[in-house]
Enzyme design. Structure first.
Site, PDB file in Angstrom:
ATOM      1  N   THR A  81      15.728  77.326  22.691  1.00 57.11           N
ATOM      2  CA  THR A  81      15.910  75.899  22.940  1.00 57.11           C
ATOM      3  C   THR A  81      14.541  75.236  22.810  1.00 57.11           C
ATOM      4  O   THR A  81      13.536  75.742  23.332  1.00 57.11           O
ATOM      5  CB  THR A  81      16.591  75.609  24.291  1.00 57.11           C
ATOM      6  OG1 THR A  81      16.720  74.196  24.436  1.00 57.11           O
ATOM      7  CG2 THR A  81      15.820  76.166  25.480  1.00 57.11           C
ATOM      8  N   GLU A  82      14.489  74.117  22.075  1.00 57.43           N
ATOM      9  CA  GLU A  82      13.182  73.605  21.655  1.00 57.43           C
ATOM     10  C   GLU A  82      12.350  73.027  22.799  1.00 57.43           C
ATOM     11  O   GLU A  82      11.153  72.845  22.648  1.00 57.43           O
ATOM     12  CB  GLU A  82      13.342  72.580  20.514  1.00 57.43           C
ATOM     13  CG  GLU A  82      14.158  71.343  20.834  1.00 57.43           C
ATOM     14  CD  GLU A  82      15.606  71.513  20.424  1.00 57.43           C
ATOM     15  OE1 GLU A  82      16.142  72.646  20.490  1.00 57.43           O
ATOM     16  OE2 GLU A  82      16.238  70.488  20.055  1.00 57.43           O
ATOM     17  N   ASN A  83      12.987  72.753  23.948  1.00 58.31           N
ATOM     18  CA  ASN A  83      12.176  72.309  25.077  1.00 58.31           C
ATOM     19  C   ASN A  83      11.429  73.466  25.724  1.00 58.31           C
ATOM     20  O   ASN A  83      10.677  73.252  26.674  1.00 58.31           O
ATOM     21  CB  ASN A  83      13.013  71.530  26.098  1.00 58.31           C
ATOM     22  CG  ASN A  83      14.235  72.287  26.552  1.00 58.31           C
ATOM     23  OD1 ASN A  83      14.830  73.041  25.789  1.00 58.31           O
ATOM     24  ND2 ASN A  83      14.602  72.111  27.794  1.00 58.31           N
TER      25      ASN A  83
END
Lengths: 216, 217
Positions: B44-46
């Site tokens: 997940t890019e966060n």
């Protein structure tokens, strides 16, 4: 060496026309108490740099509702219709960046790097007005560094030296933002005694941090 | 309708093998998580690799959320990191694939999925993901709500990426994007080539052997 200061002293930092960089991602890991202090300061004409513009009147979205921000650099505004309205009415000048490009521009600002070469956005609106540089036959866009007058950071733990530890996905942009402010202010869920953090567990070394908001 | 989406998710999940790290976009792509093999890990890019299902009520943790701000559970072997590292993973070609939705996709592999006229959203991490992931899989219902094709000769909306898509999966077909154009890899059972072409606004290439989606899934 103790960098912990009172809310009033933080509030006095904010002036009209400043650029303020804020950590957090989609309402998580934002320095909410520092944003409250910024709103109370009444400073206007701000340029905000953050991943997104939060929810209406929540986290970074408070600075849309308050009318304090007139320029905003971020990657996503879809959760906050008030931002769309402010942009449509010309109250906020919005510059959208791909998220990784935004991260890298902030990192460059903090790391003293004059820009980065990225392929992201080639062949899209992102390339408009940007220099293209070819390296070994591969084309890149030159993305320039971002810095701020004041950077606002949220951490799980801070010691008095400003050494920071984050937790989980609340880390997100915070360590990058913590490097890119001329003045870096941190709010931490817990302020721990100097010497209680193992040097190997520290995510952001205290050299980047100027002030820590006192916990009540 | 939901069956359609589940069918698409099932097909896409089979693209990945244990050891692959994959980023799933918001919406339809999220459903792929329900069908992936053990050992396929999700990014997940966060800032995390190794998330699992939505945690049970009462076990949500504000420090473990996905890119859509939803709560996530953390699997053994997970790692969290900052946004700079997250997009080093993305741009550096370390992801086996990204799975994203589409407003429009075309025969050159151009994708438009971030900007609709009259609605201000922003690209988030989508442009980075399509530029850096080894495989860019677009999942979409074959036609839009008005029944118009979403697979076009050329996209008309602002692009997320130019010539980036490797595969397109709809409830009707699986397409490979090649230098020659869109090659039909699999088709829904009972669908004729003429019917599929009629619902697609780009020329389709039908090779000698085409799998049936029922078998593929």
């Amino acid at each position: 060496m103790d960098k912990v200061i009172a809310k009033e002293a933080v509030g006095a930092l904010f002036k009209d026309g400043q650029t303020v960089m804020i950590g957090g991602f989609a309402n998580h890991g934002n320095p909410k108490r520092l944003i409250d202090v910024l709103v109370e300061s009444g400073a206007r004409g701000l340029t905000v740099i953050s991943n997104d513009s939060g929810d209406p009147d929540y986290t970074t979205g408070r600075l849309v509702r308050s009318g304090q921000a007139t320029r905003w650099i971020c990657s996503h505004v879809g959760m906050n219709p008030e931002m769309g309205k402010a942009v449509a009415e010309g109250r906020i000048d919005l510059e959208l960046n791909p998220q990784g490009t935004l991260a890298e521009r902030i990192r460059s600002g903090g790391a003293g790097v004059g820009g980065v070469l990225l392929r992201t956005g080639l062949g899209t609106v992102i390339e408009e007005g940007k220099r293209k540089i070819e390296v070994d036959g591969v084309e890149y866009l030159l993305e320039t560094p971002l810095r701020a007058d004041i950077a606002l950071v949220h951490a799980r733990k801070a010691d008095g030296c400003g050494n920071l530890v984050y937790r989980g996905t609340s880390r997100n942009f915070n360590p990058l933002v913590a490097m890119a402010g001329r003045i870096v202010v941190v709010e931490a869920e817990e302020i721990v005694p100097i010497g209680s953090l193992d040097p190997d567990e520290i995510h952001t070394p205290g050299i980047f941090v100027h002030m820590i908001l006192a916990n009540d | 309708m939901s069956d359609t989406k589940e069918t698409i998710a099932r097909i896409v999940a089979r693209f990945f093998k244990p050891g692959d790290v994959v980023n799933l976009g918001i919406g339809l792509p999220t459903l792929v998580a329900n069908y992936i093999e053990d050992g396929v890990r999700l990014h997940t890019e966060n800032g995390l690799i190794g998330y699992g299902q939505t945690p049970p009520a009462g076990q949500e943790d504000d420090d473990f959320t996905g890119a859509g701000a939803q709560y996530i559970s953390v699997l053994p072997g997970a790692a969290s990191f900052d946004s700079g590292t997250s997009f080093a993973i993305v741009r550096g070609g370390h992801l086996a694939a990204t799975v994203l939705g589409a407003l429009e996709v075309d025969e050159l592999g151009n994708l438009a999925n971030w900007s609709l006229p009259g609605k201000l959203v922003g690209m988030g991490g989508a442009m980075d993901l399509v530029t850096g992931a080894k495989r860019v899989v677009v999942v979409t219902e074959h036609c839009n709500k008005k029944g118009e094709p979403k697979i076009l000769e050329r996209c008309t909306l602002p692009l997320t990426g130019a010539r980036v898509v490797t595969n397109i999966v709809t409830e009707l077909c699986v397409l490979d994007v090649t230098a020659d154009g869109l090659v039909v890899h699999a088709m829904a059972k009972g669908l004729s080539r003429e019917e599929l072409q009629a619902k697609t606004a780009a020329r389709l290439i039908f090779p000698g052997s085409i799998e049936e989606i029922a078998e593929t899934a």
